[in-house]
Design a protein around this motif. Structure first.
Motif, mmCIF file in Angstrom:
data_model
loop_
_atom_site.group_PDB
_atom_site.id
_atom_site.type_symbol
_atom_site.label_atom_id
_atom_site.label_comp_id
_atom_site.label_asym_id
_atom_site.label_seq_id
_atom_site.Cartn_x
_atom_site.Cartn_y
_atom_site.Cartn_z
ATOM 1 N N TYR A 177 -3.336 -8.336 11.162
ATOM 2 C CA TYR A 177 -2.671 -7.512 10.155
ATOM 3 C C TYR A 177 -1.255 -7.250 10.630
ATOM 4 N N ASP A 178 -0.275 -7.583 9.780
ATOM 5 C CA ASP A 178 1.124 -7.274 10.046
ATOM 6 C C ASP A 178 1.573 -6.255 9.014
ATOM 7 N N LEU A 179 2.182 -5.167 9.483
ATOM 8 C CA LEU A 179 2.592 -4.066 8.623
ATOM 9 C C LEU A 179 4.109 -3.929 8.657
ATOM 10 N N LYS A 180 4.700 -3.836 7.468
ATOM 11 C CA LYS A 180 6.149 -3.705 7.374
ATOM 12 C C LYS A 180 6.467 -2.551 6.424
ATOM 13 N N PRO A 181 7.267 -1.581 6.883
ATOM 14 C CA PRO A 181 7.616 -0.481 5.986
ATOM 15 C C PRO A 181 8.461 -0.987 4.822
ATOM 16 N N VAL A 182 8.178 -0.445 3.641
ATOM 17 C CA VAL A 182 8.919 -0.787 2.429
ATOM 18 C C VAL A 182 9.221 0.538 1.738
ATOM 19 N N GLY A 183 10.444 0.981 1.822
ATOM 20 C CA GLY A 183 10.790 2.254 1.199
ATOM 21 C C GLY A 183 10.073 3.413 1.868
ATOM 22 N N GLU A 192 4.077 -2.963 3.335
ATOM 23 C CA GLU A 192 3.644 -4.317 2.994
ATOM 24 C C GLU A 192 2.709 -4.777 4.105
ATOM 25 N N VAL A 193 1.502 -5.167 3.717
ATOM 26 C CA VAL A 193 0.496 -5.595 4.689
ATOM 27 C C VAL A 193 0.194 -7.068 4.462
ATOM 28 N N THR A 194 0.302 -7.845 5.525
ATOM 29 C CA THR A 194 -0.073 -9.252 5.500
ATOM 30 C C THR A 194 -1.309 -9.421 6.361
ATOM 31 N N LEU A 195 -2.368 -9.922 5.756
ATOM 32 C CA LEU A 195 -3.609 -10.214 6.475
ATOM 33 C C LEU A 195 -3.704 -11.719 6.642
ATOM 34 N N THR A 196 -3.860 -12.153 7.883
ATOM 35 C CA THR A 196 -3.958 -13.580 8.195
ATOM 36 C C THR A 196 -5.283 -13.863 8.890
ATOM 37 N N TYR A 197 -5.978 -14.856 8.381
ATOM 38 C CA TYR A 197 -7.173 -15.388 9.055
ATOM 39 C C TYR A 197 -6.776 -16.767 9.559
ATOM 40 N N ASP A 198 -6.794 -16.949 10.867
ATOM 41 C CA ASP A 198 -6.313 -18.184 11.506
ATOM 42 C C ASP A 198 -7.454 -18.828 12.280
ATOM 43 N N TRP A 199 -7.741 -20.071 11.983
ATOM 44 C CA TRP A 199 -8.795 -20.794 12.699
ATOM 45 C C TRP A 199 -8.241 -22.028 13.404
ATOM 46 N N SER A 200 -6.965 -21.986 13.766
ATOM 47 C CA SER A 200 -6.295 -23.157 14.349
ATOM 48 C C SER A 200 -6.852 -23.553 15.714
ATOM 49 N N ARG A 201 -7.543 -22.646 16.391
ATOM 50 C CA ARG A 201 -8.086 -22.979 17.711
ATOM 51 C C ARG A 201 -9.602 -23.206 17.691
ATOM 52 N N VAL A 202 -10.175 -23.319 16.497
ATOM 53 C CA VAL A 202 -11.615 -23.577 16.390
ATOM 54 C C VAL A 202 -11.845 -25.072 16.626
ATOM 55 N N ILE A 223 0.851 -1.178 0.000
ATOM 56 C CA ILE A 223 0.000 0.000 0.000
ATOM 57 C C ILE A 223 0.890 1.233 0.000
ATOM 58 N N GLU A 224 0.593 2.168 -0.869
ATOM 59 C CA GLU A 224 1.376 3.402 -0.965
ATOM 60 C C GLU A 224 0.961 4.384 0.118
ATOM 61 N N ALA A 225 1.271 4.006 1.350
ATOM 62 C CA ALA A 225 1.025 4.832 2.533
ATOM 63 C C ALA A 225 1.943 4.318 3.633
ATOM 64 N N SER A 226 2.219 5.165 4.589
ATOM 65 C CA SER A 226 3.104 4.767 5.688
ATOM 66 C C SER A 226 2.409 3.748 6.589
ATOM 67 N N PRO A 227 3.191 2.958 7.320
ATOM 68 C CA PRO A 227 2.585 2.026 8.282
ATOM 69 C C PRO A 227 1.695 2.750 9.294
#
Length: 159
Positions: A106-112, A117-127, A12-16
């Motif tokens: 949501y994990d956000l990592k600055p890139v330049g 860089e945004v990583t969206l994770t949906y985790d159902w490991s405890r369902v 995404i072209e925006a700051s974290p």
């Protein structure tokens, strides 16, 4: 995709800080959501800490009542790097939240300069497996939902 989580990644072209500010406003979650299930924030408060509960009005055709409410508890609050919550409900109406075992993260990592860089994770490991069967399996939506959500998030963050 694993058997217990799915992820989507975008830039995404925006700051974290800008991206995190959008995510920390539950009032923006309906505009981010790619399923159309999320309606509006019922609390009207920004997310500020781990443990905070924020309530969201929801709608799904397959829900017995159609309209329902989710009480999400913030599990990770690390501005501007990560934000995660676990949806739950007050099923008994006694004020005690019951959580189903799935999380949004949501994990956000600055890139330049001013890019994230945004990583969206949906985790159902405890369902529990019995709940997974009741829902007809997990995730209860196509993986493309995460891609759509990140596109919507990018649109909001770059306005």
């Amino acid at each position: 995709m694993t058997h217990e989580s799915i992820q989507s990644v975008t830039r995404i072209e925006a700051s974290p800080e800008t991206v995190f500010a959008v995510l920390a406003d539950p009032g923006s979650h309906a505009a981010i959501d790619g399923t159309g299930w999320v309606r509006e924030s019922l609390d009207g408060k920004r997310l500020t800490e781990t443990g905070q509960v924020f309530r969201i009005a929801m709608y799904h055709d397959n829900h017995p009542d159609g309209h329902y409410e989710m009480a999400n508890q913030v599990r990770v609050f690390d501005p501007p790097h990560a934000l995660a919550w676990e949806p739950g409900q007050d099923a008994a109406g006694d004020g005690e939240l019951q959580f189903g075992g799935w999380t949004w993260r949501y994990d956000l990592k600055p890139v330049g300069q001013d890019e994230t860089e945004v990583t969206l994770t949906y985790d159902w490991s405890r369902v529990p497996s019995v709940m997974q069967e009741e829902f007809g399996g997990f995730p209860p939506f196509p993986a493309s939902h995460l891609d759509n959500s990140l596109k919507h998030l990018a649109s909001l963050a770059t306005r």
